[in-house]
Design an enzyme around this catalytic site. Structure first.
Site, PDB file in Angstrom:
ATOM      1  N   GLU A  83      92.031 -39.922 140.855  1.00 33.21           N
ATOM      2  CA  GLU A  83      92.721 -40.874 139.973  1.00 33.21           C
ATOM      3  C   GLU A  83      94.206 -40.866 140.262  1.00 33.21           C
ATOM      4  O   GLU A  83      94.823 -41.909 140.502  1.00 33.21           O
ATOM      5  CB  GLU A  83      92.465 -40.535 138.510  1.00 33.21           C
ATOM      6  CG  GLU A  83      93.160 -41.467 137.530  1.00 33.21           C
ATOM      7  CD  GLU A  83      92.936 -41.098 136.071  1.00 33.21           C
ATOM      8  OE1 GLU A  83      93.291 -41.915 135.203  1.00 33.21           O
ATOM      9  OE2 GLU A  83      92.404 -40.004 135.798  1.00 33.21           O
ATOM     10  N   HIS A  98      82.206 -45.271 132.279  1.00 36.90           N
ATOM     11  CA  HIS A  98      83.410 -44.446 132.101  1.00 36.90           C
ATOM     12  C   HIS A  98      84.240 -45.031 130.966  1.00 36.90           C
ATOM     13  O   HIS A  98      85.060 -45.931 131.159  1.00 36.90           O
ATOM     14  CB  HIS A  98      84.218 -44.423 133.411  1.00 36.90           C
ATOM     15  CG  HIS A  98      85.291 -43.382 133.445  1.00 36.90           C
ATOM     16  ND1 HIS A  98      85.347 -42.391 134.398  1.00 36.90           N
ATOM     17  CD2 HIS A  98      86.371 -43.162 132.642  1.00 36.90           C
ATOM     18  CE1 HIS A  98      86.395 -41.618 134.194  1.00 36.90           C
ATOM     19  NE2 HIS A  98      87.029 -42.076 133.115  1.00 36.90           N
ATOM     20  N   HIS A 142      86.378 -36.323 137.023  1.00 35.18           N
ATOM     21  CA  HIS A 142      87.603 -37.092 137.208  1.00 35.18           C
ATOM     22  C   HIS A 142      88.272 -36.607 138.502  1.00 35.18           C
ATOM     23  O   HIS A 142      88.742 -35.463 138.565  1.00 35.18           O
ATOM     24  CB  HIS A 142      88.562 -36.856 136.042  1.00 35.18           C
ATOM     25  CG  HIS A 142      88.302 -37.718 134.852  1.00 35.18           C
ATOM     26  ND1 HIS A 142      87.228 -37.524 134.003  1.00 35.18           N
ATOM     27  CD2 HIS A 142      88.980 -38.790 134.352  1.00 35.18           C
ATOM     28  CE1 HIS A 142      87.264 -38.424 133.030  1.00 35.18           C
ATOM     29  NE2 HIS A 142      88.309 -39.207 133.218  1.00 35.18           N
ATOM     30  N   ASP A 147      87.884 -41.132 122.501  1.00 33.68           N
ATOM     31  CA  ASP A 147      89.198 -41.046 121.856  1.00 33.68           C
ATOM     32  C   ASP A 147      90.198 -42.026 122.444  1.00 33.68           C
ATOM     33  O   ASP A 147      91.337 -42.098 121.965  1.00 33.68           O
ATOM     34  CB  ASP A 147      89.745 -39.618 121.908  1.00 33.68           C
ATOM     35  CG  ASP A 147      89.717 -39.019 123.302  1.00 33.68           C
ATOM     36  OD1 ASP A 147      89.132 -39.627 124.211  1.00 33.68           O
ATOM     37  OD2 ASP A 147      90.272 -37.915 123.496  1.00 33.68           O
TER      38      ASP A 147
END
EC number: 3.5.4.4
Length: 365
Positions: A203, A16, A200, A20
């Site tokens: 989180e 992971h 995702h 960017d």
């Protein structure tokens, strides 16, 4: 305690890591000058690096993501994407990473003249160029954005480039208010194509996000997943009770792509010492360790491991367990995963345990 030098020499696996979110500060400044991007707060690489870190450490996922406007802003050309992809591979290999999956959102790089396929081609060219000079295997994961409406296109382009090194589909961005089930057609496409899926989830949002990612979207891995602890109860007597979802995740050996430093910065954990990774590791979840965004969080895989060693007194056996967990969970073909585990990871850890290179604690093991 294991030294940082020993940790740097240990083989690592990274599942992971955002393209960017891992640019070199010097590269950001140079690309801004080359491309005419005028949004940077400063052109000094040192000050720029500090700006990204300061922006990331404000305690929420939404604020953490603000810095990406700059890294995305300077990567709207083929040459820029090739460069940052190549440099990412070089930096990971120099940190001892032997296998990595780098993810990014192609749609964010089409604000200039590039189409989605142009973006994929440029990034993969950069990845292949980096691999040509380093001993590392790198794959790519395509992310769609939760807040956009191009997820089906992203799934399509990801599948289209699977033979060139794209191994998975993901969806990223702010969780609250943007459930993954809004993008079911994209996930169904990936499933029909027998394509790998990570999401995702967990989180900054609770078990509901994790449940949807698994039960509706077909996620094989959970990006972060730390909020699974909201379904785990530790009694005053130290007994542990798993809720149905938490039990399901452990029983199915669903990998958790945990990013401790990033989670502290976004408010998911108050400190490394209080991060749920230790509890989940002790409960034998399929825990993996990752960097998430190396620039934003000023972190490397060696840094992540060092922090965990200092917080939880981990040894080389523990680091090898975490590394093998990650390699088992990779989206790379099974035979190649097995080869990396048996021919690279285990032998290199064995070599580090030799008395000539290991500390007293690890030599005694």
């Amino acid at each position: 305690m294991i030294s940082h030098d020993l940790i740097e020499r240990a083989p690592k696996v990274l599942l992971h890591d955002h393209l960017d979110g891992g640019l070199r500060p010097q590269t950001v400044a140079e690309l801004a000058d080359e491309t005419g991007y005028d949004g940077l707060p400063t052109s000094d690489p040192h000050d720029l690096a500090q700006h990204f870190v300061d922006t990331a450490r404000r305690g929420s996922l939404e604020e953490y993501l603000e810095g990406f406007a700059h890294t995305v802003g300077v990567t709207q050309t083929r040459e820029a994407l090739q460069r940052v992809a190549r440099e990412a591979v070089e930096d990971l290999a120099d940190d001892g990473v032997v296998y990595a999956e780098i993810r990014f959102a192609p749609e964010l790089h089409t604000m200039g003249d590039l189409e989605l396929d142009d973006v994929l081609e440029a990034v993969l060219d950069g990845v292949h160029a980096g691999q040509a000079t380093r001993d590392i295997t790198v794959a790519v994961i395509c992310c769609a954005m939760r807040t956009a409406a191009r997820s089906y296109e992203i799934a399509e382009v990801a599948v289209r480039w699977r033979e060139q090194g794209v191994v998975g589909f993901d969806i990223a961005g702010a969780e609250a208010g943007f459930p993954p089930t809004q993008h079911l057609d994209a996930f169904q496409l990936a499933l029909r194509e027998c394509f790998h899926i990570t999401v995702h989830a967990g989180e900054s949002f609770g078990p509901r996000s994790i449940w949807e990612a698994l039960q509706w979207c077909g996620a094989e891995r959970l990006g972060h997943g730390l909020r699974i602890v909201d379904d785990i109860t530790v009694t005053d007597d130290g007994d542990v009770e798993l809720g149905r979802l938490a039990g399901y995740v452990r029983d199915r050996r669903i990998p958790l792509e945990m990013c401790p430093t990033s989670n502290v910065h976004t408010g998911g954990a108050r400190s490394i010492a209080e991060h749920p990774i230790q509890l989940l590791r002790q409960l034998r979840y399929r825990v993996t360790v990752n960097t998430d965004n190396r620039l934003m969080s000023d972190i490397t895989m060696s840094g992540e491991f060092t922090n965990l060693v200092e917080a939880f007194d981990l040894g080389l056996d523990d680091l090898q367990w975490l590394t093998v967990n990650a390699m088992k969970s990779a989206f790379w073909p099974f035979d190649d995963r097995l080869r990396l585990i048996e021919d690279v990871i285990k032998p290199r850890y064995a070599a580090l345990r030799e008395p000539a290179t290991a500390g007293p604690r690890d030599a005694a093991r």
